[in-house]
Design an enzyme around this catalytic site. Structure first.
Site, mmCIF file in Angstrom:
data_model
loop_
_atom_site.group_PDB
_atom_site.id
_atom_site.type_symbol
_atom_site.label_atom_id
_atom_site.label_comp_id
_atom_site.label_asym_id
_atom_site.label_seq_id
_atom_site.Cartn_x
_atom_site.Cartn_y
_atom_site.Cartn_z
ATOM 1 N N GLN A 242 0.784 -1.082 -0.062
ATOM 2 C CA GLN A 242 -0.106 0.252 0.061
ATOM 3 C C GLN A 242 0.925 1.339 -0.201
ATOM 4 O O GLN A 242 0.408 2.191 -0.700
ATOM 5 C CB GLN A 242 -0.959 -0.067 1.202
ATOM 6 C CG GLN A 242 -1.873 1.348 1.167
ATOM 7 C CD GLN A 242 -2.943 1.080 1.947
ATOM 8 O OE1 GLN A 242 -3.983 0.249 1.818
ATOM 9 N NE2 GLN A 242 -3.178 1.722 3.096
ATOM 10 N N GLU A 243 2.075 1.199 0.635
ATOM 11 C CA GLU A 243 2.736 2.227 0.789
ATOM 12 C C GLU A 243 3.485 2.815 -0.707
ATOM 13 O O GLU A 243 3.349 3.890 -1.185
ATOM 14 C CB GLU A 243 3.962 2.252 1.513
ATOM 15 C CG GLU A 243 5.034 3.441 1.639
ATOM 16 C CD GLU A 243 6.188 3.141 2.658
ATOM 17 O OE1 GLU A 243 7.220 3.879 2.561
ATOM 18 O OE2 GLU A 243 6.030 2.078 3.473
ATOM 19 N N ASN A 367 14.298 3.733 -6.154
ATOM 20 C CA ASN A 367 13.689 3.101 -7.275
ATOM 21 C C ASN A 367 14.601 1.789 -7.518
ATOM 22 O O ASN A 367 14.498 0.860 -8.221
ATOM 23 C CB ASN A 367 13.650 4.070 -8.404
ATOM 24 C CG ASN A 367 12.690 4.911 -8.479
ATOM 25 O OD1 ASN A 367 11.747 5.020 -7.379
ATOM 26 N ND2 ASN A 367 12.493 5.690 -9.338
#
Length: 380
Positions: A242-243, A367
């Site tokens: 969810q984060e 990332n």
């Protein structure tokens, strides 16, 4: 193509929030940016309007809604051109730890305040020397009967100055396996031994109060532990889907706002006697940017729908986090290039946007970390 299929209740919620942002947020944003913090009073106004923690169970004061309400909050706040009122962090990243893993006593004590805005939350994971490796944290929590003694520090903590409650991770130094040593706890503002350091002066996110936090023989009740001892790392992993989705949504919204502003600027401003939007080179740039943004929006909306259906989309949300945050940065770079000299002055709204989106590829796991996670789950 409508993927999320908003109901009339969702649309009513959106219209009320939009009106709130227009009257209570947007007129004050420039002052908050100068102050490098938003006042706690705006959090309480958000709560009074029912815009915080919309997915929390009504038993604790929430709407009991689905994640589409969180999407609406992120979308409408993105239109305010600031990041200080970090409702998504509070509602969709931090509070779910309490709601899912907290004891009933902790839920009753804290969740109503989280919904009302009386209790602003933050999450303490990042440490000065640990980077993106959560298992490498140095903060310790030693349980002594009914008391837990905490020592260590956290840094780059969003809502760090305003927070009334911190969810944080710490490890038991007596446990050799670093993954089994981590537990999650909550600590209240004002607890002896828990102090704030400096408010960090950042490149972007100027209205967001980001801080250093310190624990020095901080003593909290063992009842402040979330879930079972030693299960903290697994709990973090369970909530990261969810984060990451929240981060991806914020990035797509940021890219959409940047594109909208750039297109409007190009329609209204001339170069060589005609609107910028009539230049074929500019048209090609804007169309390419728009195509990228639409791809990102479709991807994220599909993941939101899957998340609501409780599907396991760890790989896809990890991909979405790195792709959409790169998208936001790429869109900001291209938009500023189109603007020319105006894209170099502080009065240009895209200058703030360019600064604000830069950190998105770094926080919540870089990332590069996202790519590594996706590779691992893909069996590479």
């Amino acid at each position: 193509m409508e993927i999320l299929n908003y109901t009339p209740k969702h649309e009513d919620f959106r219209q009320r929030l939009k009106a709130f942002c227009e009257t209570d947020v947007i007129p004050r944003v420039d002052r908050w940016e100068e102050d490098h913090i938003v006042p706690k009073s705006i959090w309480r106004k958000m709560g009074a309007g029912g815009f915080l923690c919309p997915t929390v169970d009504p038993a604790y004061g929430g709407l009991g809604g689905d994640f589409r309400y969180s999407v609406i909050v992120t979308e409408e706040l993105s239109r305010t051109a600031h990041t200080g009122l970090a409702a998504a962090l509070h509602s969709d990243v931090v509070v779910p730890y309490i709601e899912t893993y907290g004891s009933e006593a902790l839920k009753q004590k804290y969740l109503p305040g989280c919904v009302s805005g009386e209790c602003i939350t933050a999450v303490g994971m990042t440490e000065p020397d640990a980077g993106s490796d959560l298992a490498g944290m140095k903060t310790t929590a030693e349980e002594e009967g009914d008391i837990v003694v905490v020592n260590g520090s956290k840094t780059f903590i969003s809502n760090g100055i305003n927070c009334d409650l911190l969810v944080f991770a710490a490890k038991d130094p007596a446990v050799e396996n670093k993954y089994e040593a981590v537990s999650l706890y909550v600590v209240e503002d004002g607890t002896q031994g828990f102090t704030r350091g400096r408010k960090l002066d950042k490149m972007g996110w100027h209205s967001q109060d980001t801080a250093e936090l310190f624990f020095s023989n901080c003593r909290i009740p063992v009842g402040n532990r979330l879930g079972e001892k030693g299960m903290g790392f697994l709990m973090l992993m369970e909530k990261l889907q969810q984060e990451r989705l929240t981060c991806a949504l914020g990035a797509v919204c940021g890219a959409e706002r940047i594109l909208e502003w750039a297109m409007d600027f190009c329609r209204k401003n001339n170069r060589g006697g005609r609107p910028l939007s009539k230049s074929q080179a500019v048209q090609f740039e804007l169309v390419e940017m728009a195509a990228d943004v639409k791809v990102g929006r479709t991807f994220v909306d599909k993941l939101v729908a899957d998340h609501i259906e409780k599907k396991n989309i760890v790989i896809e949300t990890s991909m979405a986090k790195f792709w959409t945050t790169d998208l936001a940065n790429r869109t900001a770079d291209r938009a500023l290039s189109i603007l020319g000299n105006f894209g170099t002055v502080e009065s240009c709204p895209l200058v703030r946007a360019w600064r604000d989106v830069r950190v998105m590829s770094i926080f919540a796991g870089t990332n590069e970390i996202m790519k590594g996670i996706a590779a691992k789950f893909m069996g590479l």
